[in-house]
Design a protein around this motif. Structure first.
Motif, PDB file in Angstrom:
ATOM      1  N   PHE A  32      34.579 -52.241 -26.704  1.00  0.00           N
ATOM      2  CA  PHE A  32      35.577 -52.934 -27.323  1.00  0.00           C
ATOM      3  C   PHE A  32      35.896 -52.166 -28.507  1.00  0.00           C
ATOM      4  O   PHE A  32      35.593 -50.881 -28.952  1.00  0.00           O
ATOM      5  N   ASP A  33      37.258 -52.884 -29.031  1.00  0.00           N
ATOM      6  CA  ASP A  33      38.056 -52.039 -29.863  1.00  0.00           C
ATOM      7  C   ASP A  33      37.306 -51.858 -31.275  1.00  0.00           C
ATOM      8  O   ASP A  33      37.626 -50.856 -32.233  1.00  0.00           O
ATOM      9  N   GLY A  34      36.337 -52.737 -31.941  1.00  0.00           N
ATOM     10  CA  GLY A  34      35.945 -52.648 -33.119  1.00  0.00           C
ATOM     11  C   GLY A  34      37.041 -52.534 -34.280  1.00  0.00           C
ATOM     12  O   GLY A  34      36.667 -51.632 -35.289  1.00  0.00           O
ATOM     13  N   ALA A  35      38.056 -53.367 -34.222  1.00  0.00           N
ATOM     14  CA  ALA A  35      38.917 -53.218 -35.447  1.00  0.00           C
ATOM     15  C   ALA A  35      38.359 -53.824 -36.542  1.00  0.00           C
ATOM     16  O   ALA A  35      38.704 -53.048 -37.553  1.00  0.00           O
ATOM     17  N   ASN A  36      37.770 -54.771 -36.483  1.00  0.00           N
ATOM     18  CA  ASN A  36      37.086 -55.326 -37.711  1.00  0.00           C
ATOM     19  C   ASN A  36      35.951 -54.620 -37.878  1.00  0.00           C
ATOM     20  O   ASN A  36      35.668 -54.356 -39.036  1.00  0.00           O
ATOM     21  N   ASP A  37      34.985 -54.631 -36.922  1.00  0.00           N
ATOM     22  CA  ASP A  37      33.354 -53.908 -37.195  1.00  0.00           C
ATOM     23  C   ASP A  37      33.604 -52.538 -37.030  1.00  0.00           C
ATOM     24  O   ASP A  37      33.621 -52.062 -35.788  1.00  0.00           O
ATOM     25  N   GLY A  38      33.858 -51.928 -38.200  1.00  0.00           N
ATOM     26  CA  GLY A  38      34.082 -50.453 -38.012  1.00  0.00           C
ATOM     27  C   GLY A  38      35.324 -49.978 -38.860  1.00  0.00           C
ATOM     28  O   GLY A  38      35.329 -49.830 -40.045  1.00  0.00           O
ATOM     29  N   ALA A  39      36.619 -50.105 -38.113  1.00  0.00           N
ATOM     30  CA  ALA A  39      37.478 -49.864 -38.540  1.00  0.00           C
ATOM     31  C   ALA A  39      38.227 -50.305 -39.819  1.00  0.00           C
ATOM     32  O   ALA A  39      38.948 -49.668 -40.722  1.00  0.00           O
ATOM     33  N   SER A  40      37.957 -51.668 -40.056  1.00  0.00           N
ATOM     34  CA  SER A  40      38.464 -52.288 -41.406  1.00  0.00           C
ATOM     35  C   SER A  40      37.925 -51.764 -42.512  1.00  0.00           C
ATOM     36  O   SER A  40      38.773 -51.241 -43.486  1.00  0.00           O
ATOM     37  N   GLY A  41      36.549 -51.403 -42.704  1.00  0.00           N
ATOM     38  CA  GLY A  41      36.009 -50.908 -43.619  1.00  0.00           C
ATOM     39  C   GLY A  41      36.445 -49.467 -44.037  1.00  0.00           C
ATOM     40  O   GLY A  41      36.761 -49.244 -45.238  1.00  0.00           O
ATOM     41  N   ALA A  42      36.428 -48.843 -42.950  1.00  0.00           N
ATOM     42  CA  ALA A  42      37.187 -47.329 -43.134  1.00  0.00           C
ATOM     43  C   ALA A  42      38.291 -47.293 -43.553  1.00  0.00           C
ATOM     44  O   ALA A  42      38.961 -46.462 -44.185  1.00  0.00           O
ATOM     45  N   LEU A  72      34.505 -58.502 -27.279  1.00  0.00           N
ATOM     46  CA  LEU A  72      35.802 -57.823 -26.745  1.00  0.00           C
ATOM     47  C   LEU A  72      37.005 -58.301 -27.717  1.00  0.00           C
ATOM     48  O   LEU A  72      37.986 -57.859 -27.782  1.00  0.00           O
ATOM     49  N   SER A  73      36.777 -59.687 -28.470  1.00  0.00           N
ATOM     50  CA  SER A  73      37.874 -60.133 -29.238  1.00  0.00           C
ATOM     51  C   SER A  73      37.970 -59.347 -30.459  1.00  0.00           C
ATOM     52  O   SER A  73      38.855 -59.717 -31.369  1.00  0.00           O
ATOM     53  N   ASP A  74      37.067 -58.372 -30.786  1.00  0.00           N
ATOM     54  CA  ASP A  74      37.299 -57.606 -32.074  1.00  0.00           C
ATOM     55  C   ASP A  74      38.419 -56.620 -31.906  1.00  0.00           C
ATOM     56  O   ASP A  74      38.008 -55.308 -31.584  1.00  0.00           O
ATOM     57  N   ASN A  75      39.718 -57.041 -32.004  1.00  0.00           N
ATOM     58  CA  ASN A  75      40.639 -56.203 -31.789  1.00  0.00           C
ATOM     59  C   ASN A  75      41.628 -56.346 -32.959  1.00  0.00           C
ATOM     60  O   ASN A  75      41.417 -57.277 -33.562  1.00  0.00           O
TER      61      ASN A  75
END
Ligand code: ZN
Length: 328
Positions: free
Chosen positions: A144-154, A299-302
């Motif tokens: 999954f994209d991990g837009a929130n879980d990972g990418a947001s903090g970074a 999968l909805s974490d985009n």
């Protein structure tokens, strides 16, 4: 991420709207010198949003993949362009979720590394190997994209890195992009999570310390609330108070809520216990559902769920805290 050791809910009443003015004899008011706040630079939400989008566009940043490597190169190039001192730390380990031996890359960027008084800001940048919270077994093995879980903090850390050069906070700042945070198992050992941070705490720059640390994890999701997280409350209650009262003063009490929730295993646990730096976690958690958020490890974490309003709030709180932390 990660599981709660226990869960409880406790409403704490704080006075979050102190009177910030002092009445004069002539009836006018002037700012209270004790609590007048320094105004920091503008935290650009569009810039932070684009930082998140760029990471997602590489593909899931699953450790030791092409997307992961490309994203590391992107961070390093960006951070260097902000005149930060960048070091890359590599090690290897096995992530329990997929039982792969992987190369792990922590990226550490320092603003004025010679300054003794420092603040540590950190976020994990890896993406979990697959969306194992999906109920359908076929979907639960998909990346999954991990837009929130990972990418947001970074993404927010990168924006902090950019604005440091626009206004000197008079204190040293470190940005740690930790790897292999999200490879543990929900019912597994806590050591399966946060592998990159565990390694970093045992191989920190010589004599490294910081006044305190702030971890960002899932900080851009629609409708986010950030309660006072239990591990931070246990090890670093005064830092939680500092950050949540700053948010309250800025009018963000509906997002940075005062409820205390249970302890989570996240990167800040090891910053507290191994590095012995008091560290808190700003993490999206829904106290009513007793869950992080609806997209957690799904999968909805985009990009659809990334909300610039939440990004702006978290960014403004970070700027307020950083720029009001003065050297002794
Ligand atoms: Zn996660």
């Amino acid at each position: 991420m990660k599981k709660y050791f226990f869960s409880f809910s406790l409403a704490i009443l704080f006075s979050c709207n102190p009177d910030t003015t002092v009445k004069q004899d002539d009836g006018t008011s002037k700012p209270d010198p004790i609590i007048a706040r320094i105004k920091g630079p503008l935290f650009n939400t569009d810039s932070a949003f684009n930082n998140i989008k760029t990471q997602v566009a590489f593909g899931p940043r699953i450790p030791d993949t092409k997307a992961h490597k490309n994203c590391a190169d992107y961070f390093i190039q960006k951070l260097k362009s902000y005149n930060l001192t960048v070091t890359t730390q590599k090690t290897s380990g096995t992530t329990p979720i997929d039982q792969r031996l992987i190369e792990i890359t922590n990226i550490f960027a320092s603003y004025h590394p010679e300054r003794k008084e420092r603040i540590l800001l950190l976020a994990h940048w890896d993406t979990r190997a697959f969306a194992d919270h999906e109920e359908d077994p076929a979907l639960s093995k998909k990346p999954f994209d991990g837009a929130n879980d990972g990418a947001s903090g970074a993404g927010l850390l990168l924006e902090i890195g950019r604005i440091l050069q626009t206004q000197d906070p008079n204190i040293g700042i470190d940005l740690l992009f930790s790897d292999a945070e999200d490879g543990g198992l929900d019912n597994g050992a806590p050591e399966g999570w946060c592998i990159g941070t565990q390694y970093w705490t045992q191989h920190m720059p010589q004599n490294y310390t910081a006044r305190f640390g702030i971890l960002l994890d899932m900080v851009a999701g629609r409708g986010a609330t950030f309660p006072r997280e239990g591990t931070g409350m246990y090890y670093a209650a005064s830092v939680v108070e500092k950050v949540w009262s700053a948010a309250g003063r800025l009018g963000y009490g509906a997002v940075f809520i005062n409820d205390v929730v249970g302890r989570t295993t996240d990167d800040h646990l090891y910053i507290n216990t191994y590095a012995r730096i008091p560290c808190i976690d700003i993490v999206h958690y829904n106290k009513f559902e007793r869950n992080y958020n609806p997209w957690h490890h799904k999968l909805s974490d985009n990009m659809e769920i990334i909300d610039t309003y939440i990004i702006q709030i978290v960014g403004n709180v970070l700027v307020d805290v950083i720029y009001n932390e003065l050297p002794k």
